[in-house]
Design a protein around this motif. Sequence first.
Motif, PDB file in Angstrom:
ATOM      1  N   LEU A 157       0.834  -1.204   0.000  1.00  0.00           N
ATOM      2  CA  LEU A 157       0.000   0.000   0.000  1.00  0.00           C
ATOM      3  C   LEU A 157       0.868   1.254   0.000  1.00  0.00           C
ATOM      4  O   LEU A 157       0.564   2.239  -0.682  1.00  0.00           O
ATOM      5  N   ILE A 158       1.974   1.205   0.720  1.00  0.00           N
ATOM      6  CA  ILE A 158       2.883   2.349   0.783  1.00  0.00           C
ATOM      7  C   ILE A 158       3.846   2.331  -0.413  1.00  0.00           C
ATOM      8  O   ILE A 158       4.134   3.367  -1.013  1.00  0.00           O
ATOM      9  N   ASP A 159       4.342   1.154  -0.732  1.00  0.00           N
ATOM     10  CA  ASP A 159       5.237   0.972  -1.887  1.00  0.00           C
ATOM     11  C   ASP A 159       6.473   1.867  -1.795  1.00  0.00           C
ATOM     12  O   ASP A 159       6.939   2.420  -2.799  1.00  0.00           O
ATOM     13  N   GLU A 189      -4.477   7.165   2.424  1.00  0.00           N
ATOM     14  CA  GLU A 189      -5.131   7.308   1.122  1.00  0.00           C
ATOM     15  C   GLU A 189      -4.860   8.692   0.530  1.00  0.00           C
ATOM     16  O   GLU A 189      -4.587   8.829  -0.669  1.00  0.00           O
ATOM     17  N   ASN A 192      -1.299   8.854  -0.717  1.00  0.00           N
ATOM     18  CA  ASN A 192      -1.137   8.187  -2.005  1.00  0.00           C
ATOM     19  C   ASN A 192      -1.691   9.025  -3.151  1.00  0.00           C
ATOM     20  O   ASN A 192      -1.133   9.046  -4.250  1.00  0.00           O
ATOM     21  N   GLU A 193      -2.810   9.715  -2.904  1.00  0.00           N
ATOM     22  CA  GLU A 193      -3.374  10.566  -3.948  1.00  0.00           C
ATOM     23  C   GLU A 193      -2.430  11.723  -4.274  1.00  0.00           C
ATOM     24  O   GLU A 193      -2.190  12.026  -5.454  1.00  0.00           O
ATOM     25  N   ARG A 195       0.697  11.783  -3.806  1.00  0.00           N
ATOM     26  CA  ARG A 195       1.898  11.238  -4.430  1.00  0.00           C
ATOM     27  C   ARG A 195       1.715  11.092  -5.932  1.00  0.00           C
ATOM     28  O   ARG A 195       2.661  11.176  -6.706  1.00  0.00           O
ATOM     29  N   PHE A 201       6.566  10.925  -0.676  1.00  0.00           N
ATOM     30  CA  PHE A 201       6.069  10.481   0.624  1.00  0.00           C
ATOM     31  C   PHE A 201       6.815  11.196   1.747  1.00  0.00           C
ATOM     32  O   PHE A 201       6.232  11.556   2.770  1.00  0.00           O
TER      33      PHE A 201
END
Length: 293
Positions: A157-159, A189, A192-193, A195, A201
Amino acid sequence: MSASRQSRPQAGPIGAILANLRRQSRDVVENAVSQLFDAAVRQSHGTEGSGEYRIEELARLAGTTTRNIRVYRDRGLLHPPLRVGRLALYNDTHLTRLRLVTSLLDRGYNIAHVHEMLNAWEQGNNLADVLGLESAIVGTWAAEKPETMALSAAQGLIDDEAAFDRLVAIGLIRIDGENATVLRPKLIEAFNEMRGYGVSFDTLIDIHEQVLPHIDEISGILVRAGAEHVLQRIKPGEALPADTEVAELITMLVRFRTQAVAAVTGTLAHSIESTIESLVGELLAELIEQSRD
């Protein structure tokens, strides 16, 4: 409930305990609750009667109706009667509990609340916890629920291995063996958006760490305001208000939280909008000046 039942005097030790349920400490609360149920045993040898009642007699002694007794029994507020052939017999424990139920209903609680309180009392919880005052003041009102998943899923999820380690370090992700709990899934969430627009991050986590102390400061101001209002009604070392007033305080605190969040959200949104407009205006002015040059 009818006015006649509200004005009904409560006789015997149960009435005395209910009438004097003014708490100065948790120990007093627990003691009063214990007395309520101990009185049920003592009253079996008292002056109420034989200690065995048909439903009509039970209703008369408790100042309620047979219909209400059946409703309370169906809702789990009263234990089933003793069956002797086709005869249903209630005892003094039923009478005590019924008086307690009707008293709480008269004070403004609904059947669901009374059921919860009776269960909590019987399990040994104290009245302050049952009424929810402590949870209303210091409990968690999380706007988002933590999500538990496999550790590999959280990492995916973080990647970003370094960012994942930072999120664990600042407490946004908790690892438990092969599982991980994302404590702020909506925040992740949002990360991530953003990003997706090219913001790293690390930058997002830096922003979070810079903003969080200011959010905590705002939260402290709001919580203190609510606590001060409560302390005006509940003063250390003095008798606490009646249960209905405590219930009103709980309602106020819940509404205070809702309105405070709405007010802060609206103010923050307005501030961000104004700041963006100002920033965009400055950028446009610089571009126009540069084009003139």
